[in-house]
Design an enzyme around this catalytic site. Structure first.
Site: not given
Ligand code: FE
Ligand code: ZN
Length: 265
Positions: A56, A60-61, A114, A171
């Site tokens: 996604h 942070d990805h 999400h 995570h």
């Molecule tokens: Fe994340």
């Molecule tokens: Zn996320």
């Protein structure tokens, strides 16, 4: 066929996953939020980056996409619904699409909730699921863009994978998630065992990931929303009627979790 899956820690509690074919010296990386972390790992292992997968669009990805693509020219596969937000995307995929890395075949699963277009990648030959921020051990991602029905459908889809599937979530949130799970599902023996295992691993500074789908199905309250024993416990606590709609109960659990402790995912 020999493949290695490694966890590269990044930021506060992210894992970037490095899948490598050591015979060919090729690597695939999932959700490279930090390009430097990946570059260092590739160099140490003398691997060439052949493919980047994104689940996604959160930074942070995807934060390392540009840097890694510049260095290796690796194609980037990401969710079609978020293609406008995925830097360098070369192929936009949706539910049912397949992809290859070396001799591995991956399947794209829609796990919206999400974010609007969140996808997961399932590799049956190595029994690996890369599910980003959809499912965590004993938890699930927050609903930033999708609704509760979408997220519940996503979790049911993941739950249908074989029990021996290894879950690689993005995570390390298991210890915090265990507190909430134990608070609402006190008498679950499998959960108590998993919580103790998580505790022991974290005390040794070890990751709690991967975990199998079989374990999560027994322990994760978000995967157990429609299970009679959990429903009875919730009804007894006056939280939700035993015959309430599963998606609605899921939504209620998700928002209860949002206000439990300080955690933000
Ligand atoms: Fe994340
Ligand atoms: Zn996320």
């Amino acid at each position: 066929m020999s493949f290695t899956i490694e966890l590269l820690p990044a930021f506060a509690d992210n894992y970037i996953f490095l899948v490598s074919d050591r015979d060919l010296g090729l690597a695939m990386v999932v959700d490279p939020g930090d390009g430097d972390v990946v570059l260092r790992a590739l160099k140490e292992r003398e691997l060439y980056l052949a493919l980047i997968l994104n689940t996604h669009h959160h930074s942070d990805h995807i934060g390392g996409n540009d840097k890694l693509q510049l260095e290796f020219g690796a194609p980037i596969i990401g969710p079609a619904k978020e293609k406008g937000f995925i830097p360098g995307i070369s192929r936009a995929v949706s539910h049912g699409d397949t992809l290859t890395f070396s001799a591995l075949r991956g399947e794209v699963l829609a796990t919206h909730g999400h974010t609007d277009g969140h996808v997961s990648y399932y590799f049956p030959q190595i029994k690996a699921l890369f599910c980003g921020d959809a499912l965590f051990s004993l938890g699930c991602g927050r609903l930033y863009e999708g609704n509760t029905t979408e997220m519940w459908e996503s979790l049911k889809l993941l739950r249908a994978l074989p029990d021996d599937t290894n879950i690689y979530c993005a995570h390390e949130k298991s210890a915090d998630n265990a507190k909430f799970a134990l608070a609402i599902d006190k008498n679950n023996e499998a959960l108590k065992l998993r919580a103790a295992e998580i505790d022991a691993l974290r005390k040794q500074g070890k990751p709690t990931i991967p975990v199998t789908m079989g374990v999560e199905k027994l322990c994760n309250p978000f995967l157990r929303t429609d299970q009679p024993d959990l429903r009875r416990a919730l009804a007894k606590a006056g939280v939700a009627a035993e015959d309430a709609d599963a998606a609605a109960v899921f939504g209620m659990l998700r928002s209860a979790k949002d206000h439990f402790g300080q955690q933000r995912i």
